[in-house]
Design a protein around this motif. Sequence first.
Motif, PDB file in Angstrom:
ATOM      1  N   SER A  67       0.791  -1.134   0.041  1.00  0.00           N
ATOM      2  CA  SER A  67      -0.103  -0.077  -0.018  1.00  0.00           C
ATOM      3  C   SER A  67       0.888   1.419   0.076  1.00  0.00           C
ATOM      4  O   SER A  67       0.525   2.410  -0.697  1.00  0.00           O
ATOM      5  CB  SER A  67      -0.820   0.008   1.202  1.00  0.00           C
ATOM      6  OG  SER A  67      -1.803  -1.294   1.070  1.00  0.00           O
ATOM      7  N   LEU A  68       1.919   1.142   0.781  1.00  0.00           N
ATOM      8  CA  LEU A  68       2.662   2.337   1.054  1.00  0.00           C
ATOM      9  C   LEU A  68       3.578   2.667  -0.312  1.00  0.00           C
ATOM     10  O   LEU A  68       3.535   3.975  -0.964  1.00  0.00           O
ATOM     11  CB  LEU A  68       3.828   2.197   1.805  1.00  0.00           C
ATOM     12  CG  LEU A  68       3.437   2.476   3.270  1.00  0.00           C
ATOM     13  CD1 LEU A  68       4.410   2.024   4.416  1.00  0.00           C
ATOM     14  CD2 LEU A  68       3.006   4.014   3.709  1.00  0.00           C
TER      15      LEU A  68
ATOM     16  N   PHE B 168       1.009   4.210  -2.848  1.00  0.00           N
ATOM     17  CA  PHE B 168       0.781   5.600  -2.433  1.00  0.00           C
ATOM     18  C   PHE B 168       2.064   6.403  -2.831  1.00  0.00           C
ATOM     19  O   PHE B 168       2.071   7.658  -3.466  1.00  0.00           O
ATOM     20  CB  PHE B 168       0.437   6.028  -1.226  1.00  0.00           C
ATOM     21  CG  PHE B 168      -0.852   5.414  -0.813  1.00  0.00           C
ATOM     22  CD1 PHE B 168      -2.104   5.759  -1.627  1.00  0.00           C
ATOM     23  CD2 PHE B 168      -1.078   4.593   0.205  1.00  0.00           C
ATOM     24  CE1 PHE B 168      -3.348   5.480  -1.203  1.00  0.00           C
ATOM     25  CE2 PHE B 168      -2.311   3.956   0.563  1.00  0.00           C
ATOM     26  CZ  PHE B 168      -3.769   4.519  -0.408  1.00  0.00           C
ATOM     27  N   LYS B 169       3.209   6.079  -2.580  1.00  0.00           N
ATOM     28  CA  LYS B 169       4.411   6.481  -3.160  1.00  0.00           C
ATOM     29  C   LYS B 169       4.608   6.890  -4.575  1.00  0.00           C
ATOM     30  O   LYS B 169       4.980   7.775  -4.874  1.00  0.00           O
ATOM     31  CB  LYS B 169       5.736   5.719  -2.603  1.00  0.00           C
ATOM     32  CG  LYS B 169       6.019   5.973  -0.990  1.00  0.00           C
ATOM     33  CD  LYS B 169       7.103   5.041  -0.824  1.00  0.00           C
ATOM     34  CE  LYS B 169       7.435   4.892   0.705  1.00  0.00           C
ATOM     35  NZ  LYS B 169       8.363   4.070   1.249  1.00  0.00           N
TER      36      LYS B 169
ATOM     37  N   GLU C 220       2.146   6.979  -6.640  1.00  0.00           N
ATOM     38  CA  GLU C 220       1.288   8.135  -6.870  1.00  0.00           C
ATOM     39  C   GLU C 220       1.802   9.494  -6.599  1.00  0.00           C
ATOM     40  O   GLU C 220       1.739  10.477  -7.501  1.00  0.00           O
ATOM     41  CB  GLU C 220      -0.104   8.081  -5.951  1.00  0.00           C
ATOM     42  CG  GLU C 220      -1.216   9.134  -6.055  1.00  0.00           C
ATOM     43  CD  GLU C 220      -2.283   8.751  -5.115  1.00  0.00           C
ATOM     44  OE1 GLU C 220      -2.808   9.807  -4.661  1.00  0.00           O
ATOM     45  OE2 GLU C 220      -2.718   7.544  -4.961  1.00  0.00           O
ATOM     46  N   VAL C 221       2.442   9.684  -5.414  1.00  0.00           N
ATOM     47  CA  VAL C 221       2.890  11.013  -5.045  1.00  0.00           C
ATOM     48  C   VAL C 221       4.077  11.350  -5.883  1.00  0.00           C
ATOM     49  O   VAL C 221       4.204  12.370  -6.314  1.00  0.00           O
ATOM     50  CB  VAL C 221       3.411  11.110  -3.342  1.00  0.00           C
ATOM     51  CG1 VAL C 221       4.082  12.198  -3.299  1.00  0.00           C
ATOM     52  CG2 VAL C 221       1.969  10.756  -2.672  1.00  0.00           C
TER      53      VAL C 221
ATOM     54  N   ARG D 175      -4.911  15.865   1.123  1.00  0.00           N
ATOM     55  CA  ARG D 175      -4.568  14.381   0.727  1.00  0.00           C
ATOM     56  C   ARG D 175      -3.363  13.903   1.512  1.00  0.00           C
ATOM     57  O   ARG D 175      -3.527  12.391   1.972  1.00  0.00           O
ATOM     58  CB  ARG D 175      -4.584  14.385  -0.845  1.00  0.00           C
ATOM     59  CG  ARG D 175      -4.353  12.878  -1.540  1.00  0.00           C
ATOM     60  CD  ARG D 175      -5.544  11.938  -1.291  1.00  0.00           C
ATOM     61  NE  ARG D 175      -5.275  10.955  -1.969  1.00  0.00           N
ATOM     62  CZ  ARG D 175      -5.620   9.595  -1.663  1.00  0.00           C
ATOM     63  NH1 ARG D 175      -6.373   9.603  -0.464  1.00  0.00           N
ATOM     64  NH2 ARG D 175      -5.573   8.495  -2.256  1.00  0.00           N
ATOM     65  N   LEU D 176      -2.142  14.460   1.327  1.00  0.00           N
ATOM     66  CA  LEU D 176      -1.015  13.853   1.892  1.00  0.00           C
ATOM     67  C   LEU D 176      -1.234  13.768   3.365  1.00  0.00           C
ATOM     68  O   LEU D 176      -0.856  12.755   3.979  1.00  0.00           O
ATOM     69  CB  LEU D 176       0.235  15.062   1.700  1.00  0.00           C
ATOM     70  CG  LEU D 176       0.595  14.908   0.185  1.00  0.00           C
ATOM     71  CD1 LEU D 176       1.545  15.998  -0.098  1.00  0.00           C
ATOM     72  CD2 LEU D 176       1.226  13.565  -0.075  1.00  0.00           C
TER      73      LEU D 176
ATOM     74  N   GLU E 283      -4.117  13.052   4.696  1.00  0.00           N
ATOM     75  CA  GLU E 283      -5.025  11.971   4.964  1.00  0.00           C
ATOM     76  C   GLU E 283      -4.036  10.502   4.783  1.00  0.00           C
ATOM     77  O   GLU E 283      -4.452   9.349   5.604  1.00  0.00           O
ATOM     78  CB  GLU E 283      -5.968  12.045   3.950  1.00  0.00           C
ATOM     79  CG  GLU E 283      -6.997  10.873   3.841  1.00  0.00           C
ATOM     80  CD  GLU E 283      -7.882  11.216   2.568  1.00  0.00           C
ATOM     81  OE1 GLU E 283      -8.043  10.193   1.595  1.00  0.00           O
ATOM     82  OE2 GLU E 283      -8.709  12.121   2.441  1.00  0.00           O
ATOM     83  N   LEU E 284      -3.249  10.583   3.874  1.00  0.00           N
ATOM     84  CA  LEU E 284      -2.436   9.381   3.767  1.00  0.00           C
ATOM     85  C   LEU E 284      -1.371   9.043   4.671  1.00  0.00           C
ATOM     86  O   LEU E 284      -0.594   7.969   4.861  1.00  0.00           O
ATOM     87  CB  LEU E 284      -1.776   9.494   2.254  1.00  0.00           C
ATOM     88  CG  LEU E 284      -2.562   9.521   0.997  1.00  0.00           C
ATOM     89  CD1 LEU E 284      -1.833   9.915  -0.346  1.00  0.00           C
ATOM     90  CD2 LEU E 284      -3.268   7.930   0.796  1.00  0.00           C
TER      91      LEU E 284
ATOM     92  N   PHE F 250       1.243  10.912   5.072  1.00  0.00           N
ATOM     93  CA  PHE F 250       2.578  11.568   4.479  1.00  0.00           C
ATOM     94  C   PHE F 250       2.891  12.894   5.340  1.00  0.00           C
ATOM     95  O   PHE F 250       4.183  13.281   5.447  1.00  0.00           O
ATOM     96  CB  PHE F 250       2.599  11.656   2.983  1.00  0.00           C
ATOM     97  CG  PHE F 250       2.760  10.233   2.522  1.00  0.00           C
ATOM     98  CD1 PHE F 250       3.771   9.301   2.731  1.00  0.00           C
ATOM     99  CD2 PHE F 250       1.929  10.090   1.406  1.00  0.00           C
ATOM    100  CE1 PHE F 250       3.450   8.098   2.037  1.00  0.00           C
ATOM    101  CE2 PHE F 250       1.827   8.728   0.873  1.00  0.00           C
ATOM    102  CZ  PHE F 250       2.754   7.843   1.063  1.00  0.00           C
TER     103      PHE F 250
END
Length: 106
Positions: free
Chosen positions: A30-31, A34-35, A37-38, A81-82, A84-85, A87
């Motif tokens: 999952s991380l 998301f990484k 995506e960012v 968003r960051l 929320e994730l 980060f």
Amino acid sequence: MEEKEIEILKEIANKLDQLIILLKLSNKASLDRFKREVKRDAVASRILEMADGTLSYLELTKKVAEEMKVAEITVKRKISRLKELGFLIARRKGKEVYYENSGLFE
């Protein structure tokens, strides 16, 4: 603070570091998603680079918006968003909110 209290706090910090490592390992897929995506998002990446806890929310928003040539509302949404994730971590000092990189992105 007494020496014994300091030792207890160091032990707690060590245990928390171990928990963070375990959580990162157990949620690696999952991380990583998301990484990726960012990393594809230049604005989000820049927010994470600049979020060192020294800039207020408004300062961070304005600087990133000016530098990346995007609207401040875009930066605000990405900060949200960051956060929320996981980060970004928000820290309140008086009326101001400061963001810093949580370390999950590293």
